[in-house]
Scaffold this motif. Structure first.
Motif, PDB file in Angstrom:
ATOM      1  N   LYS A   1       3.467   8.326 -11.076  1.00  0.00           N
ATOM      2  CA  LYS A   1       4.279   7.420 -11.957  1.00  0.00           C
ATOM      3  C   LYS A   1       5.641   7.608 -11.966  1.00  0.00           C
ATOM      4  O   LYS A   1       6.763   6.659 -12.177  1.00  0.00           O
ATOM      5  CB  LYS A   1       3.906   7.592 -13.646  1.00  0.00           C
TER       6      LYS A   1
ATOM      7  N   THR B   1       7.763   8.415  -9.496  1.00  0.00           N
ATOM      8  CA  THR B   1       8.289   7.893  -8.312  1.00  0.00           C
ATOM      9  C   THR B   1       7.725   6.443  -7.910  1.00  0.00           C
ATOM     10  O   THR B   1       8.270   5.794  -6.825  1.00  0.00           O
ATOM     11  CB  THR B   1       8.360   9.049  -7.062  1.00  0.00           C
ATOM     12  N   ASN B   2       6.555   6.058  -8.461  1.00  0.00           N
ATOM     13  CA  ASN B   2       6.035   4.840  -8.229  1.00  0.00           C
ATOM     14  C   ASN B   2       5.398   4.895  -6.736  1.00  0.00           C
ATOM     15  O   ASN B   2       5.839   4.055  -5.985  1.00  0.00           O
ATOM     16  CB  ASN B   2       7.098   3.656  -8.264  1.00  0.00           C
ATOM     17  N   THR B   3       5.018   6.018  -6.360  1.00  0.00           N
ATOM     18  CA  THR B   3       4.386   6.228  -4.906  1.00  0.00           C
ATOM     19  C   THR B   3       2.828   6.392  -5.136  1.00  0.00           C
ATOM     20  O   THR B   3       2.327   6.902  -5.966  1.00  0.00           O
ATOM     21  CB  THR B   3       4.912   7.610  -4.451  1.00  0.00           C
TER      22      THR B   3
ATOM     23  N   ASP C   1       5.149   3.026  -1.417  1.00  0.00           N
ATOM     24  CA  ASP C   1       6.209   2.898  -2.691  1.00  0.00           C
ATOM     25  C   ASP C   1       6.201   1.443  -2.942  1.00  0.00           C
ATOM     26  O   ASP C   1       5.866   0.376  -2.232  1.00  0.00           O
ATOM     27  CB  ASP C   1       7.439   3.300  -2.018  1.00  0.00           C
ATOM     28  N   ALA C   2       6.501   1.328  -4.191  1.00  0.00           N
ATOM     29  CA  ALA C   2       6.349  -0.026  -4.766  1.00  0.00           C
ATOM     30  C   ALA C   2       7.232  -0.233  -6.181  1.00  0.00           C
ATOM     31  O   ALA C   2       7.437   1.075  -6.825  1.00  0.00           O
ATOM     32  CB  ALA C   2       5.009  -0.474  -5.510  1.00  0.00           C
ATOM     33  N   ASP C   3       7.763  -1.378  -6.210  1.00  0.00           N
ATOM     34  CA  ASP C   3       8.557  -1.418  -7.487  1.00  0.00           C
ATOM     35  C   ASP C   3       7.648  -1.762  -8.903  1.00  0.00           C
ATOM     36  O   ASP C   3       7.835  -1.493  -9.943  1.00  0.00           O
ATOM     37  CB  ASP C   3       9.389  -2.809  -7.376  1.00  0.00           C
ATOM     38  N   VAL C   4       6.485  -2.395  -8.435  1.00  0.00           N
ATOM     39  CA  VAL C   4       5.263  -2.587  -9.496  1.00  0.00           C
ATOM     40  C   VAL C   4       4.149  -2.425  -8.985  1.00  0.00           C
ATOM     41  O   VAL C   4       3.616  -2.641  -7.959  1.00  0.00           O
ATOM     42  CB  VAL C   4       5.359  -4.385  -9.703  1.00  0.00           C
TER      43      VAL C   4
ATOM     44  N   TYR D   1       7.078 -11.866  -5.286  1.00  0.00           N
ATOM     45  CA  TYR D   1       6.913 -10.534  -4.850  1.00  0.00           C
ATOM     46  C   TYR D   1       6.106 -10.516  -3.566  1.00  0.00           C
ATOM     47  O   TYR D   1       5.610 -11.190  -3.143  1.00  0.00           O
ATOM     48  CB  TYR D   1       6.115  -9.903  -5.876  1.00  0.00           C
TER      49      TYR D   1
ATOM     50  N   MET E   1      11.250  -7.589  -3.856  1.00  0.00           N
ATOM     51  CA  MET E   1      10.509  -6.595  -5.087  1.00  0.00           C
ATOM     52  C   MET E   1       9.174  -6.292  -4.244  1.00  0.00           C
ATOM     53  O   MET E   1       8.569  -7.428  -3.893  1.00  0.00           O
ATOM     54  CB  MET E   1      10.542  -7.227  -6.352  1.00  0.00           C
ATOM     55  N   ARG E   2       8.679  -5.125  -4.258  1.00  0.00           N
ATOM     56  CA  ARG E   2       7.355  -4.921  -3.738  1.00  0.00           C
ATOM     57  C   ARG E   2       6.193  -4.668  -4.942  1.00  0.00           C
ATOM     58  O   ARG E   2       6.585  -3.888  -5.734  1.00  0.00           O
ATOM     59  CB  ARG E   2       7.515  -3.783  -2.879  1.00  0.00           C
ATOM     60  N   ALA E   3       5.022  -5.483  -4.785  1.00  0.00           N
ATOM     61  CA  ALA E   3       4.334  -5.116  -5.687  1.00  0.00           C
ATOM     62  C   ALA E   3       2.658  -4.484  -5.065  1.00  0.00           C
ATOM     63  O   ALA E   3       2.500  -5.019  -3.973  1.00  0.00           O
ATOM     64  CB  ALA E   3       3.734  -5.907  -6.520  1.00  0.00           C
TER      65      ALA E   3
END
Length: 368
Positions: free
Chosen positions: A247, A249-251, A260-263, A24, A1-3
């Motif tokens: 928000k 695409t979380n980009t 890009d991120a998951d969080v 993370y 997971m990327r934050a």
């Protein structure tokens, strides 16, 4: 997971550490060359000045952050307790020095007023314990997390929404004790005549838990967290300014490409984050006051303490001018910090670094 954490203020650094601890892969994006956000400093000709926070309260959350990553805060910071807390000057030439040492404090006021002070401390300590566990150390996911039966009972029990100034004034006859126990709402940028009584929990933090200072300046806190981040192999990309966050695409789009991120955690002022990063329309916010800052390298020695507060006799009129009328008062209250009183390396020998903060109206109020 990327934050991805946007902004390297204290909140951003602490959040990044906790996310990394949870497993993370974390990147911090910082638009400036120097990390720390508002917790910054300037250096000139041997004088050092903190340009952000100057009082360190509530050590518990900071200590717990270090413990969460199996570190000892004392290995990173030399924390000194400041006592007396500060000196409060009044226009009649008198002053008070609130202290964690009640035996010292009692010599400054009448026995009756000291008993009143103990009653005040007792009441706010009781309220503090309920506030911390039921309001502060709690996540809010909806309005119902706040507006529930238990919360309402506590609000009513302690009369938390009473007007701060007028509630405190019921405890004391000496106007100096009223002034000295109400100006603290200005730490939050709010007039004591507009603030709720619950904000007196700040008085508890000072009087009972104490005010601390890290030797080397407040920026040592940033440096200590940076050391932990380095140990955790956590990346900080400096001079990387976020331009927009999508928000859907979380980009995250920056001056150096996109991520890009998951969080995504935004550690920036809410108005800035909404208007500049999320392209959202701002509600009609009421903003706190602004300040005029002076950083003075003084050749010589003053008789002031580390923390000093100068209060005008026109106490109410001064706050009304700043917050309601949008004009600079003729008679100003102000705060003076001289960290070299505690930490000699903050200024050249036989000199002092004098930081002066003067509250003034914000630009929005002035325009209106």
């Amino acid at each position: 997971m990327r934050a991805v954490v946007v902004g390297s203020g204290i909140g951003g650094l602490a959040t990044a550490i906790r996310l990394r601890k949870l497993g993370y892969k974390v990147i911090i994006l910082e638009k400036n060359e120097k990390i720390g956000g508002r917790m910054d400093y300037i250096e000139s000709n041997g004088y050092f000045f903190d340009t952000g926070p100057t009082l360190l309260l509530m050590l518990k959350p900071l200590i717990e952050l270090f413990k969460e990553v199996e570190e000892n805060i004392n290995d990173y910071l030399n924390l000194v307790k400041i006592d007396p807390l500060y000196r409060v000057y009044f226009k009649d030439g008198s002053f008070l020095e609130p202290s964690n040492d009640l035996a010292y404090y009692v010599r400054q006021v009448s026995l009756k007023e000291f008993k009143n002070l103990l009653k005040f401390y007792s009441d706010i300590a009781y309220m503090y314990n309920d506030t911390i566990y039921n309001f502060v150390e709690k996540n809010y996911y909806s309005v119902f997390d706040f507006l529930n039966l238990r919360s309402v009972k506590l609000l009513l029990k302690h009369k938390m929404l009473d007007n701060l100034y007028y509630r405190v004034s019921r405890y004391f006859d000496d106007y100096r004790l009223i002034f000295a126990n109400t100006f603290q709402s200005m730490y939050l940028g709010i007039s004591p005549f507009n603030a709720p009584f619950v904000y007196t929990v700040v008085n508890y933090m000072e009087a009972i838990e104490g005010i601390y200072y890290p030797i080397g300046g407040m920026y040592q806190i940033v440096k200590s967290l940076e050391k932990i981040l380095n140990k955790m192999n956590l990346r900080i990309l400096r001079e990387t300014e976020v331009k927009e966050i999508d928000k859907k695409t979380n980009t995250i789009y920056t001056n150096k490409g996109f991520f890009d991120a998951d969080v995504i955690v935004i550690n920036a002022d809410l108005p800035y984050a909404k208007s500049e990063l999320l392209n959202e329309k701002l509600p009609n916010y009421d903003y706190s006051c602004s300040t005029i800052m002076l950083y003075v390298g003084y050749e010589g020695s003053t008789n002031m303490l580390h923390h000093n507060v100068f209060l005008t006799d026109n106490y109410k009129q001064s706050f009304e001018s700043i917050f309601n009328k949008g004009i600079i008062p003729n008679d100003l209250s102000f705060y003076v910090n001289i960290s070299s009183k505690t930490d000699r390396i903050q200024s050249p020998k036989n000199c002092e670094n004098i930081y002066i903060l003067i509250p003034v109206p914000n630009l929005k109020v002035l325009r209106e």
